[in-house]
Design a protein around this motif. Structure first.
Motif, PDB file in Angstrom:
ATOM      1  N   UNK A   1       0.605  -1.537   0.039  1.00 14.79           N
ATOM      2  CA  UNK A   1      -0.014  -0.187  -0.180  1.00 14.79           C
ATOM      3  C   UNK A   1       0.922   1.648  -0.321  1.00 14.79           C
ATOM      4  N   UNK A   2       0.759   2.195  -0.414  1.00 11.98           N
ATOM      5  CA  UNK A   2       1.401   3.354  -1.259  1.00 11.98           C
ATOM      6  C   UNK A   2       0.869   4.218  -1.634  1.00 11.98           C
ATOM      7  N   UNK A   3       1.270   5.691  -1.461  1.00 11.40           N
ATOM      8  CA  UNK A   3       0.433   7.007  -1.735  1.00 11.40           C
ATOM      9  C   UNK A   3       0.131   6.531  -3.004  1.00 11.40           C
ATOM     10  N   UNK A   4       1.692   6.803  -4.322  1.00 14.55           N
ATOM     11  CA  UNK A   4       1.410   6.818  -5.547  1.00 14.55           C
ATOM     12  C   UNK A   4       1.466   5.574  -5.957  1.00 14.55           C
ATOM     13  N   UNK A   5       1.217   4.982  -7.410  1.00 12.04           N
ATOM     14  CA  UNK A   5       1.662   3.575  -7.565  1.00 12.04           C
ATOM     15  C   UNK A   5       2.963   3.589  -8.381  1.00 12.04           C
ATOM     16  N   UNK A   6       3.720   4.848  -8.580  1.00  8.23           N
ATOM     17  CA  UNK A   6       4.718   4.833  -8.742  1.00  8.23           C
ATOM     18  C   UNK A   6       5.604   4.194  -7.277  1.00  8.23           C
ATOM     19  N   UNK A   7       5.535   3.923  -6.486  1.00  7.86           N
ATOM     20  CA  UNK A   7       5.691   3.862  -4.643  1.00  7.86           C
ATOM     21  C   UNK A   7       6.104   2.542  -5.094  1.00  7.86           C
ATOM     22  N   UNK A   8       4.537   2.107  -4.964  1.00  9.87           N
ATOM     23  CA  UNK A   8       3.928   0.607  -5.371  1.00  9.87           C
ATOM     24  C   UNK A   8       5.297  -0.065  -6.052  1.00  9.87           C
ATOM     25  N   UNK A   9       4.884   0.177  -7.886  1.00 13.59           N
ATOM     26  CA  UNK A   9       5.875  -0.041  -8.175  1.00 13.59           C
ATOM     27  C   UNK A   9       7.570  -0.265  -7.891  1.00 13.59           C
ATOM     28  N   UNK A  10       7.870   0.462  -7.343  1.00 11.21           N
ATOM     29  CA  UNK A  10       9.172   0.299  -7.042  1.00 11.21           C
ATOM     30  C   UNK A  10       9.277  -0.602  -6.107  1.00 11.21           C
TER      31      UNK A  10
ATOM     32  N   UNK B   1       2.220 -12.098 -11.536  1.00 12.86           N
ATOM     33  CA  UNK B   1       1.653 -10.473 -12.361  1.00 12.86           C
ATOM     34  C   UNK B   1       1.059  -9.558 -11.258  1.00 12.86           C
ATOM     35  N   UNK B   2       1.767  -8.202 -11.589  1.00 12.82           N
ATOM     36  CA  UNK B   2       1.107  -7.339  -9.875  1.00 12.82           C
ATOM     37  C   UNK B   2      -0.478  -7.215 -10.409  1.00 12.82           C
ATOM     38  N   UNK B   3      -1.279  -7.180  -9.341  1.00 21.24           N
ATOM     39  CA  UNK B   3      -2.500  -6.678  -9.513  1.00 21.24           C
ATOM     40  C   UNK B   3      -2.957  -5.459  -8.528  1.00 21.24           C
ATOM     41  N   UNK B   4      -2.943  -3.907  -9.201  1.00 17.93           N
ATOM     42  CA  UNK B   4      -3.243  -3.028  -8.366  1.00 17.93           C
ATOM     43  C   UNK B   4      -4.462  -2.767  -8.606  1.00 17.93           C
ATOM     44  N   UNK B   5      -4.653  -2.433  -7.140  1.00 11.95           N
ATOM     45  CA  UNK B   5      -5.827  -1.420  -6.994  1.00 11.95           C
ATOM     46  C   UNK B   5      -6.251   0.012  -6.322  1.00 11.95           C
ATOM     47  N   UNK B   6      -7.488   0.963  -6.399  1.00  8.90           N
ATOM     48  CA  UNK B   6      -7.258   2.024  -5.512  1.00  8.90           C
ATOM     49  C   UNK B   6      -7.439   1.363  -4.134  1.00  8.90           C
ATOM     50  N   UNK B   7      -6.488   2.774  -3.348  1.00 10.20           N
ATOM     51  CA  UNK B   7      -6.545   2.331  -1.405  1.00 10.20           C
ATOM     52  C   UNK B   7      -7.296   3.824  -0.893  1.00 10.20           C
ATOM     53  N   UNK B   8      -8.402   3.283  -0.985  1.00  8.09           N
ATOM     54  CA  UNK B   8      -8.544   4.895   0.346  1.00  8.09           C
ATOM     55  C   UNK B   8      -8.958   5.723  -0.386  1.00  8.09           C
ATOM     56  N   UNK B   9      -9.287   6.651  -0.361  1.00 10.81           N
ATOM     57  CA  UNK B   9     -10.357   7.785   0.015  1.00 10.81           C
ATOM     58  C   UNK B   9      -9.636   8.745  -0.981  1.00 10.81           C
ATOM     59  N   UNK B  10      -8.001   8.621  -0.837  1.00 13.13           N
ATOM     60  CA  UNK B  10      -7.305   9.920  -0.595  1.00 13.13           C
ATOM     61  C   UNK B  10      -6.165   9.356  -1.956  1.00 13.13           C
ATOM     62  N   UNK B  11      -6.682   8.449  -2.866  1.00 12.16           N
ATOM     63  CA  UNK B  11      -5.833   8.233  -4.290  1.00 12.16           C
ATOM     64  C   UNK B  11      -4.997   7.683  -3.876  1.00 12.16           C
TER      65      UNK B  11
END
Length: 86
Positions: free
Chosen positions: A17-26, A39-49
């Motif tokens: 769980x990260x604030x940005x998609x780029x941080x999670x990908x790193x 393969x990674x799967x990504x989802x929105x996390x919370x209301x803060x984006x």
């Protein structure tokens, strides 16, 4: 509380769980350099984006440096869960 089924022997389910998609990908990229993975799967996390990223690692196919760390590390035998873990 519902519990997810455990991954198969020799595999680990990872949730990032990260604030940005780029941080999670790193973070995922570092893990993929150490272990074979799905393969990674990504989802929105919370209301803060934020971003929640899921992947499965095959711990039986570890590359360096994970292989050397796994052979020298020992389990503490204690399971610790954070209060906010699902």
């Amino acid at each position: 509380m519902d519990h997810e089924p455990l991954p198969s022997e020799g595999h680990a389910e990872i949730r990032i769980v990260a604030a940005t998609p780029e941080a999670a990908r790193r973070v995922a990229e570092v893990l993929r350099r150490c272990f074979a993975s799905t393969e990674q799967r990504s989802y929105p996390a919370g209301r803060e984006g934020g971003t929640r990223l899921h992947l499965t690692l095959d711990t039986g196919q570890a590359a360096e440096p994970a292989r050397s760390w796994l052979t020298t590390s020992e389990s503490s035998g204690q399971e610790q869960t954070h209060a906010d873990e699902v």
